[in-house]
Design an enzyme around this catalytic site. Structure first.
Site, PDB file in Angstrom:
ATOM      1  N   HIS A 270       0.789  -1.235   0.000  1.00  0.00           N
ATOM      2  CA  HIS A 270       0.000   0.000   0.000  1.00  0.00           C
ATOM      3  C   HIS A 270       0.819   1.281   0.000  1.00  0.00           C
ATOM      4  O   HIS A 270       0.325   2.340  -0.410  1.00  0.00           O
ATOM      5  CB  HIS A 270      -0.925   0.008   1.226  1.00  0.00           C
ATOM      6  CG  HIS A 270      -2.179   0.798   1.023  1.00  0.00           C
ATOM      7  ND1 HIS A 270      -2.236   1.955   0.263  1.00  0.00           N
ATOM      8  CD2 HIS A 270      -3.438   0.612   1.463  1.00  0.00           C
ATOM      9  CE1 HIS A 270      -3.463   2.425   0.258  1.00  0.00           C
ATOM     10  NE2 HIS A 270      -4.219   1.639   0.978  1.00  0.00           N
TER      11      HIS A 270
ATOM     12  N   TYR B  76     -14.786   6.000   8.162  1.00  0.00           N
ATOM     13  CA  TYR B  76     -13.748   6.430   7.215  1.00  0.00           C
ATOM     14  C   TYR B  76     -14.175   6.022   5.811  1.00  0.00           C
ATOM     15  O   TYR B  76     -14.449   4.858   5.552  1.00  0.00           O
ATOM     16  CB  TYR B  76     -12.424   5.752   7.587  1.00  0.00           C
ATOM     17  CG  TYR B  76     -11.221   6.116   6.736  1.00  0.00           C
ATOM     18  CD1 TYR B  76     -10.191   6.884   7.272  1.00  0.00           C
ATOM     19  CD2 TYR B  76     -11.081   5.669   5.430  1.00  0.00           C
ATOM     20  CE1 TYR B  76      -9.065   7.196   6.522  1.00  0.00           C
ATOM     21  CE2 TYR B  76      -9.975   5.983   4.666  1.00  0.00           C
ATOM     22  CZ  TYR B  76      -8.970   6.742   5.218  1.00  0.00           C
ATOM     23  OH  TYR B  76      -7.863   7.052   4.473  1.00  0.00           O
TER      24      TYR B  76
ATOM     25  N   THR C  52      -4.836  10.583  -0.760  1.00  0.00           N
ATOM     26  CA  THR C  52      -6.203  10.410  -0.282  1.00  0.00           C
ATOM     27  C   THR C  52      -6.534  11.417   0.806  1.00  0.00           C
ATOM     28  O   THR C  52      -5.665  12.029   1.406  1.00  0.00           O
ATOM     29  CB  THR C  52      -6.419   8.992   0.286  1.00  0.00           C
ATOM     30  OG1 THR C  52      -5.535   8.792   1.398  1.00  0.00           O
ATOM     31  CG2 THR C  52      -6.186   7.933  -0.772  1.00  0.00           C
TER      32      THR C  52
END
Length: 773
Positions: free
Chosen positions: A460, A576, A589
């Site tokens: 990630h 979230y 993001t």
């Protein structure tokens, strides 16, 4: 025990008659071809650098400027207002001596033309940057475009009319703005109001006000200074402190997965599926290297998104460290690393690897568990036992490889007598596998199962899911619709007989490393066994029916998730939702806090038996509020990244903020993300309706919470991926999936009963973005 032999161009032996030189023409030919490929790439990079360096102009536009200046001078006019004469006076003495007066004037005119051309490029780029900094169009109501936006649209289209390369827009994208601290604090307090009692909210308000009026302003000044200096004031700290400095396992906690088609497996031949998948991935890499991919844009518009994350897609690995990991990227590599039954190879021919029955070397089979466990032991082992010799050579090959491939000996997919349970097992397999048969440090690992099913596991820190999803969409479509298979399931084309054998990697794994492998595997296995995954396609309706109710599909699903959580846990929680900030350079993001006052009011009214009319009114308010929160997050007016960076500054300054400490420690018990479908043009769902993507998912963020990923496919389906932990008695992924389905249907029934938004209504209206094409 098998050995790996490196191919060499020649061999020689010394004999009484002299030196016997034996040339390998095949090896020399490969060396020659490799050199040709290398030079082609260099030329391509230089050419692309020139093209994107002058965007939105073109290199050929210099010629038009030069001809225009020379033509004007030929007509006895000076377009430079005396500058050409001044340039001529400052030409080097050698040019004065070697050129005539007319030649000197010609050179001076060309120098002036070049300077004028560069000035025009900078002016155009500045204008494009100003235009891309305008985001008010996102907040305008559908069908009510302001005059400013009406002027703005054709200007953006005009400056974007030339066909751009992948990175052409990078220097024209605006920088992420730093929000005013009072705005962020106010938005934060509004977001937590429905989650706190009156005394709790009073206490949090006092903390927030104290922070805003004292320490906050000091931290804000440092953050604004960074924003002036850095390309993006968030991204580097986010990458380092959220991802790379985490010392726990990245498997499950950070890495995420993507799935194959839901109903279709193009071939059941494992080697063929692997061959086509690898080919498609390398074709995509070639497009990235040549910058032939079209820049991603906001759907339905000409507005470009930052492409910086594509740079580290291939040939990248996350290297472990004691305090922090480091992302390493190599420009290119001519191989991929393949794992099969505990053996690591450089891949050229998959079937030869599958047919190789040699056993793994001692300690080799479960070596990948080092990447699945805690980071500090892996960093220590790597430094001590993999920094020299044969282990370093083999590890370098894995880390420099374009990507990692696992030939899994299991079968997965929605199949057999228990398709629902098999989908869940398929998700768990992609998320963590056996905890040692993926290389979790690689930018992404492709998994090809025994029955031909495929998937991937992505690290990630280097990029977010939309970037990987774009790659995976291209791979699935190219594999199924372009490369294709023969009737018996094999790859099309003829076998090249001169291909070299796959090279087996050699390891020397001492007992100390084997002991650490076992320890890391135990940590990873405990983590993997605790993950409860549930994947289900919601087929009752999709975005087509939702849009007919004049509702944003994402807002509809997010409010449904809030209702499902309320029914599952009996209350509301901090939620979230990931939103991109790629409208800005190097953007990643931002968090959309989906649990709002409006959504809570709607759910409370619905569950307490309020009238349908009142519930529909409250739902409309909740939907509009969610859309506004999403737009604000996209345009740099979010909450959490700003507070996160203020917290980092406070740590650098060595000061404590009770407010920031509490904010950053709040658990996200409902973490959600939508996987966008970005290339629907690659999938012909009309003629091939079964080729539907399952999307992907991730592990739970909180030990007592849910992770929910969803993908809106076509007009009539939404695929959900739900994760939680077995160790929490309050969560159950399957139960929550049932609640999601029920919530979606209940809200649709409520909206469909309204004559104003009934399914027979016409003129549903299109999103504003559809009008900005």
């Amino acid at each position: 025990m098998a050995e790996a032999h490196q191919a060499v161009a020649f061999q020689f032996t010394i004999t009484p008659e002299g030196i016997d030189l034996q040339l390998s023409y095949q090896a020399l030919n490969q060396i020659y071809l490799s050199g040709v490929r290398s030079w082609k790439k260099r030329v391509s990079r230089v050419r692309n650098s020139l093209i994107k360096g002058v965007y939105p102009a073109s290199p050929s536009s210099w010629l038009f400027v030069a001809i225009g200046i020379l033509a004007t001078m030929y007509m006895q006019s000076d377009p430079s207002m005396g500058l050409i004469t001044k340039i001529q006076q400052h030409l080097p003495l050698s040019l004065h001596m070697s050129l005539s007066a007319q030649g000197q004037t010609m050179v001076s005119a060309l120098v002036f033309s070049t300077l004028l051309w560069l000035s025009l490029i900078l002016a155009l780029r500045f204008c494009l940057k100003l235009l891309l900094s305008y985001h008010q169009w996102m907040f305008e109501k559908h069908g009510r475009m302001s005059n400013t936006t009406k002027v703005w649209v054709p200007l953006v289209r005009l400056l974007s009319s030339r066909k751009p390369l992948l990175y052409s827009y990078q220097s024209s994208l605006p920088h992420l703005p730093v929000p005013a601290i009072q705005d962020t604090v106010s938005r934060y307090l509004e977001s937590v109001r429905p989650l706190l009692t009156d005394p709790e909210f009073k206490r949090m308000s006092d903390l927030a006000n104290e922070f805003e009026s004292n320490l906050g302003n000091r931290l804000q000044r440092y953050l604004k200074l960074k924003a002036l200096w850095a390309t993006n004031y968030v991204s580097d700290w986010w990458e380092e402190y959220v991802y790379l400095r985490s010392r726990g396992p990245i498997m499950v906690n950070s890495n995420y997965y993507g799935m194959d088609f839901l109903y279709v497996t193009p071939t059941s031949v494992q080697a063929a599926r692997a061959g086509n998948t690898i080919t498609a991935l390398l074709l995509y890499r070639r497009k990235v290297n040549r910058e032939e991919l079209k820049p991603s844009r906001v759907p339905g518009t000409v507005i470009p998104l930052c492409a910086a994350q594509c740079e580290r897609m291939f040939n990248t690995t996350r290297t472990p460290g004691v305090e922090t990991d480091v992302l390493q990227h190599w420009l290119d590599s001519e191989f991929v690393a393949v794992y099969h039954r505990g053996r690591y190879f450089i891949e050229d021919q998959i079937q030869r690897i599958l047919d190789d029955a040699s056993p793994p070397l001692p300690g080799e089979e479960k070596l990948g568990a080092l990447t699945a466990g805690d980071r500090i032991p892996w960093a220590q082992m790597r430094k001590q036992y993999f920094s020299s010799g044969v282990n370093k050579r083999s590890l370098d090959i894995i880390e420099r490889a374009a990507f990692f491939v696992t030939l899994d000996d299991e079968e997965q997919g929605m199949r057999g007598d228990d398709p629902e349970g098999n989908l869940d097992r398929y998700a768990k397999s992609l998320l963590h596998g056996k905890c040692y048969d993926r290389w979790f440090d690689k930018s992404f690992s492709v998994v090809i199962y025994k029955n031909g099913k495929s998937g991937l596991n992505a690290e990630h820190s280097w990029a977010d899911a939309p970037t990987v999803a774009h790659l995976w969409e291209y791979t699935l479509a190219t594999d199924a619709f372009q490369l294709g298979y023969t009737e018996d399931g094999h790859c099309k084309g003829d076998v090249e007989p001169s291909l070299p054998q796959p090279q087996r990697l050699v390891w020397n794994i001492p007992a100390e490393v084997q002991a650490q492998v076992s320890s890391s595997l135990a940590v990873a296995q405990a983590l993997a066994d605790d993950v409860d995954c549930h994947v289900f396609p919601f087929r009752e309706f999709g975005k087509g029916r939702i849009k007919k109710c004049r509702v944003s599909p994402d807002a509809f699903i997010q409010i449904s998730l809030q209702l499902a959580y309320y029914r599952d846990r009996g209350g509301f929680c901090l939620t979230y939702e990931a939103s991109m900030t790629r409208l800005f350079r190097e953007g990643r993001t931002e968090t959309v806090r989906s649990c709002s006052n409006e959504s809570c009011a709607f759910i409370t009214a619905l569950e307490s038996g309020e009238t349908e009319e009142e519930c529909r009114r409250l739902f409309q308010l909740a939907s509009e509020r969610h859309q506004n929160l999403y737009r604000m997050a996209m345009t740099g007016a979010g909450i959490d990244r700003h507070l996160f960076c203020l917290y980092v500054v406070s740590k650098y300054l060595g000061v404590e903020s009770p407010f920031l400490k509490e904010v950053l420690s709040e658990p996200w018990r409902l973490s959600t993300s939508q996987t966008p479908v970005q290339q629907m043009n690659l999938f012909d769902l009309k003629n091939h309706p079964d080729f539907i993507s399952l999307g992907g998912g991730f592990g739970p963020v909180a030990d007592d919470g849910y992770g929910v990923s969803y993908i809106i496919v076509g007009e009539d389906m939404v695929n959900f991926h739900v994760s939680s932990k077995y160790s929490c008695s309050q969560t159950d992924s399957h139960r929550f999936g049932v609640q999601i389905s029920k919530a979606m249907q209940d809200i649709m029934a409520l909206l469909s009963a309204d004559p104003k938004t009934s399914l027979s209504s016409k003129g549903t209206g299109q999103p504003q973005s559809k009008k900005l094409q």
